[in-house]
Design an enzyme around this catalytic site. Structure first.
Site, PDB file in Angstrom:
ATOM      1  N   LYS A   1      -9.529  -2.413   1.729  1.00 59.21           N
ATOM      2  CA  LYS A   1      -9.251  -1.253   2.574  1.00 59.21           C
ATOM      3  C   LYS A   1     -10.015  -0.021   2.096  1.00 59.21           C
ATOM      4  O   LYS A   1     -10.499   0.782   2.892  1.00 59.21           O
ATOM      5  CB  LYS A   1      -7.748  -0.977   2.625  1.00 59.21           C
TER       6      LYS A   1
ATOM      7  N   ARG B   1       1.964 -12.184  -0.605  1.00 58.38           N
ATOM      8  CA  ARG B   1       0.638 -12.503  -0.069  1.00 58.38           C
ATOM      9  C   ARG B   1       0.055 -13.769  -0.675  1.00 58.38           C
ATOM     10  O   ARG B   1       0.433 -14.174  -1.773  1.00 58.38           O
ATOM     11  CB  ARG B   1      -0.319 -11.348  -0.402  1.00 58.38           C
TER      12      ARG B   1
ATOM     13  N   ARG C   1       0.841  -1.190   0.000  1.00 60.17           N
ATOM     14  CA  ARG C   1       0.000   0.000   0.000  1.00 60.17           C
ATOM     15  C   ARG C   1       0.879   1.242   0.000  1.00 60.17           C
ATOM     16  O   ARG C   1       1.998   1.229   0.506  1.00 60.17           O
ATOM     17  CB  ARG C   1      -0.903   0.009   1.240  1.00 60.17           C
TER      18      ARG C   1
ATOM     19  N   CYS D   1       0.952  -7.654  11.606  1.00 64.13           N
ATOM     20  CA  CYS D   1       1.274  -7.870  13.022  1.00 64.13           C
ATOM     21  C   CYS D   1       0.644  -9.158  13.535  1.00 64.13           C
ATOM     22  O   CYS D   1       0.483  -9.347  14.738  1.00 64.13           O
ATOM     23  CB  CYS D   1       0.808  -6.699  13.868  1.00 64.13           C
TER      24      CYS D   1
ATOM     25  N   ASP E   1      -9.231  -9.722   9.096  1.00 60.79           N
ATOM     26  CA  ASP E   1      -8.737  -8.374   8.766  1.00 60.79           C
ATOM     27  C   ASP E   1      -9.733  -7.248   9.024  1.00 60.79           C
ATOM     28  O   ASP E   1      -9.328  -6.181   9.450  1.00 60.79           O
ATOM     29  CB  ASP E   1      -8.300  -8.346   7.293  1.00 60.79           C
TER      30      ASP E   1
ATOM     31  N   SER F   1      -1.349  -3.692  10.082  1.00 64.35           N
ATOM     32  CA  SER F   1      -1.040  -4.668   9.036  1.00 64.35           C
ATOM     33  C   SER F   1       0.250  -5.423   9.365  1.00 64.35           C
ATOM     34  O   SER F   1       1.212  -4.825   9.871  1.00 64.35           O
ATOM     35  CB  SER F   1      -0.859  -3.955   7.694  1.00 64.35           C
TER      36      SER F   1
ATOM     37  N   HIS G   1     -10.546  -2.302  11.564  1.00 70.85           N
ATOM     38  CA  HIS G   1      -9.438  -3.124  11.064  1.00 70.85           C
ATOM     39  C   HIS G   1      -9.195  -4.258  12.066  1.00 70.85           C
ATOM     40  O   HIS G   1      -8.195  -4.272  12.771  1.00 70.85           O
ATOM     41  CB  HIS G   1      -8.199  -2.240  10.920  1.00 70.85           C
TER      42      HIS G   1
ATOM     43  N   TYR H   1      -1.150  -3.630  -7.056  1.00 67.96           N
ATOM     44  CA  TYR H   1      -0.973  -4.343  -5.785  1.00 67.96           C
ATOM     45  C   TYR H   1      -2.291  -4.404  -4.997  1.00 67.96           C
ATOM     46  O   TYR H   1      -2.998  -3.404  -4.863  1.00 67.96           O
ATOM     47  CB  TYR H   1       0.122  -3.685  -4.921  1.00 67.96           C
TER      48      TYR H   1
HETATM   49  O1  SAT Z   1      -2.422  -4.629   1.464  1.00 64.66           O
HETATM   50  S1  SAT Z   1      -3.630  -4.740   2.258  1.00 64.66           S
HETATM   51  O2  SAT Z   1      -4.063  -3.406   2.657  1.00 64.66           O
HETATM   52  O3  SAT Z   1      -4.690  -5.375   1.520  1.00 64.66           O
HETATM   53  C1  SAT Z   1      -3.317  -5.669   3.633  1.00 64.66           C
HETATM   54  C2  SAT Z   1      -2.830  -4.818   4.740  1.00 64.66           C
HETATM   55  O4  SAT Z   1      -1.882  -4.053   4.563  1.00 64.66           O
HETATM   56  O5  SAT Z   1      -3.394  -4.913   5.851  1.00 64.66           O
HETATM   57 MN    MN Z   2      -5.110  -5.334   7.177  1.00 63.67          MN
END
Ligand code: SAT
Ligand code: MN
Length: 604
Positions: A208, A372, A71, A252, A279, A250, A228, A199
């Protein structure tokens, strides 16, 4: 052929087509045949690599551009009319200026390409929690990921009917230029524009962009919350299941916690953990005065490195079929995938995430740290039987947590709902590879929503307090830190399945504890001794022996360290919190200022 007569949907598609000028338009109906044909086309073009059909049936590998792996918070904008409403923690652009500027980049960007129209639902189709969206994209990778991560196709349009209540998402890969990359949210128009990225977090617009940034804004006016948070159920030996929602930044460990496997002695007693989500949680007050949560997603977009048979066997089982891997290493010997810490035997004959021939002895990682997997929720062996429940699950506890080498103890309980909002608001965590930028820097990340709140964070805190005030039976609020280290830099808590020991204490605390009448006062009361907690300056901590740490190989001295609250360190922390709060000016709820003053007073 359009799949609907909804006039606003058709107008949205028409307007977009005029702007991006595709060669042709394809409506995604959600059927297997169409999706298989698209996957085959992506394999022919090289966008996807088909993996070993016996070992990984239905699985594909995708590599993003090298400059497009996470991101991009510095290129993410909230475009509301009044700059003040975006608040001090968001980048802002005037909506008119953003439509003009980013519109120029979108212009004719689909020339020679196909425009895919993906109707999707966040939440089970037909649930009162759910919301519809339509994503327009020029990427088959996006279509196939959206199929895993959300409910897509004609059924969504049928449920939408003539309604105008849908989020309009427009995405173009364009030139994947970093300088012209924009992730723009127009909360007042239910609109998302994302350009020059491929991405996941930037382009799977249901995730998100919609389910957190737009939805948090919708929730503020409609009386609910988009968070979140993972959602899990802990089944105890008597068969009773209690639900916990937990917010962590994210990368963690949300996915690992959500799919936790109980340590053997707990499993033998009959404990089991059910994953509702890893998530995002959409949370509403129920008629009984409790909070109810659904997971609006339909799959997992989890971090691959570090996922292994010990850290998360359920995730490993989830990615064995119908999964898309992004930016992991490819084992050429058997055409499977590999990532750091999957096991101790990296493939000898492999290609790394950049597409280059790779040898582990080079010292370079084979998989990108933010690589991922996109896996269907239905694949998960511990997916909750309540996963599709349109009414959601009732929350007993809300947990906040970050990655902090020091300061925050393993676990503590807020003194009231109001204090819990304070605890969430002052959360801090070390940055990770999930977002572009430096890794390992401690930053304030309120409720793990810093990059995801679609409006002024001060108003967001106010919304939390308001929701809390309306609850007859609020969940208790806790903070955890699995990442505390000793002087040598080693983690002091073993984490993973052993975290159940902490969750178990949390749930026991939820059975005793405060009553609704005490909520909102912000004052601590002596906590009943039989529930195993001691009153400290920062909140209630487990008393000696209340958490069975010995079973996890953690001795009494180490546990003492893990639960240590150093008043001097916390006085410094309080200073940092004060500075952070100052950023919100008069939009910081006075209750939070009071909480800070009370914390300082308790610290002495
Ligand atoms: O890349 S994402 O936003 O989908 C996953 C994350 O960073 O929590
Ligand atoms: Mn996330």
């Amino acid at each position: 052929m359009p799949l609907t007569n909804n006039k606003q949907v058709l107008k949205f598609i028409d307007d977009a087509a005029k702007l991006v000028a595709p060669d042709r338009t394809v409506w995604i109906d959600g059927g297997r045949e169409q999706l298989d044909a698209l996957a085959a086309e992506a394999v022919r073009s090289g966008e996807l690599i088909k993996l070993n059909g016996e070992l990984l049936p239905g699985c594909y590998l995708h590599r993003t551009a090298l400059n497009d792996v996470a991101r991009v918070e510095h290129r993410t904008f909230i475009c509301c009319r009044d700059e003040k409403d975006a608040g001090p923690t968001n980048n802002w652009m005037d909506p008119k200026a953003a439509y003009a500027k980013v519109g120029e980049i979108f212009k004719n960007s689909y020339n020679g390409r196909t425009m895919y129209v993906v109707p999707f639902s966040m939440g089970p189709v037909g649930s009162p929690f759910s919301k519809a969206g339509i994503e327009i994209t020029d990427s088959i990778y996006v279509v196939l990921n959206m199929h895993i991560m959300t409910r897509i196709g004609k059924k969504v349009l049928d449920a939408l009917g003539d309604s105008n209540d849908f989020v309009r998402g427009l995405h173009a890969r364009a030139e994947l230029s970093e300088e012209k990359r924009y992730i723009c949210h127009f909360p007042e128009d239910n609109t998302i524009w994302s350009v020059n990225s491929g991405y996941g977090g930037n382009v799977l617009l249901g995730k998100k962009c919609f389910a957190l940034r737009i939805a948090s804004y919708q929730g503020k006016s409609e009386g609910w919350m988009a968070e979140h948070m993972l959602i899990l159920g802990v089944q105890r030996p008597d068969g009773d299941v209690k639900y916990i929602a937990a917010a962590f930044p994210s990368a963690c460990g949300k996915t690992n916690l959500a799919m936790l496997v109980p340590p053997k002695e707990y499993a033998d007693k009959g404990y089991k953990v059910w994953c509702v989500g890893d998530d995002i949680a959409w949370i509403r007050p129920g008629k009984d005065g409790r909070l109810y949560a659904i997971n609006p997603e339909n799959g997992f977009f989890g971090v691959a490195p570090g996922t292994n048979a010990k850290s998360n066997p359920n995730a490993l089982a989830s990615v064995r079929k119908n999964t898309i891997f992004t930016n992991v290493a490819q084992n050429l010997d058997d055409n499977t995938v590999w990532w750091e810490k999957l096991d101790n035997s990296p493939p000898k004959n492999a290609i790394d995430w950049t597409g280059a021939k790779w040898d582990a002895s080079s010292g370079k990682p084979g998989a990108h740290p933010n690589s991922r997997f996109t896996a269907p929720a239905a694949n998960c062996p511990c997916i909750s039987p309540e996963f599709e429940n349109p009414q959601g699950v009732p929350l007993s506890a809300v947990v906040f947590g970050g990655r902090r080498a020091s300061t925050a103890p393993l676990v503590y309980e807020a003194r009231s709902f109001r204090h819990g909002v304070f605890v969430g608001a002052v959360m801090a965590s070390e940055t990770t590879a999930a977002a572009a930028g430096q890794v390992g820097v401690v930053r304030r990340d309120p409720m793990a929503m810093l990059p995801f709140c679609g409006y002024h964070m001060g108003d967001y805190f106010r919304h939390w307090l308001n929701i809390g005030k309306g609850l007859k039976n609020p969940p208790k609020i806790f903070n955890v830190n699995w990442f505390r280290t000793d002087a040598a830099g080693n983690f002091m808590w073993p984490g993973y399945g052993e975290n159940l020991r902490v969750l178990e204490w949390i749930l026991r605390r939820c059975e005793g504890g405060t009553t609704a009448a005490e909520e909102g006062k912000g004052v601590g009361k002596p906590c009943p001794a039989e529930t195993g907690a001691v009153d400290t300056a920062i909140g209630y901590l487990p008393e000696d022996g209340a958490i069975d740490a010995a079973g996890a190989g953690v001795g009494a001295a180490q546990m003492k360290e893990l639960l240590n609250v150093d008043a001097a360190v916390w006085r410094e922390e309080a200073k940092g919190i004060g500075e952070f709060f100052n950023r919100f000016g008069n939009r910081l709820p006075k209750e939070l200022k009071e909480e800070l003053e009370e914390l300082k007073a308790r610290l002495g």
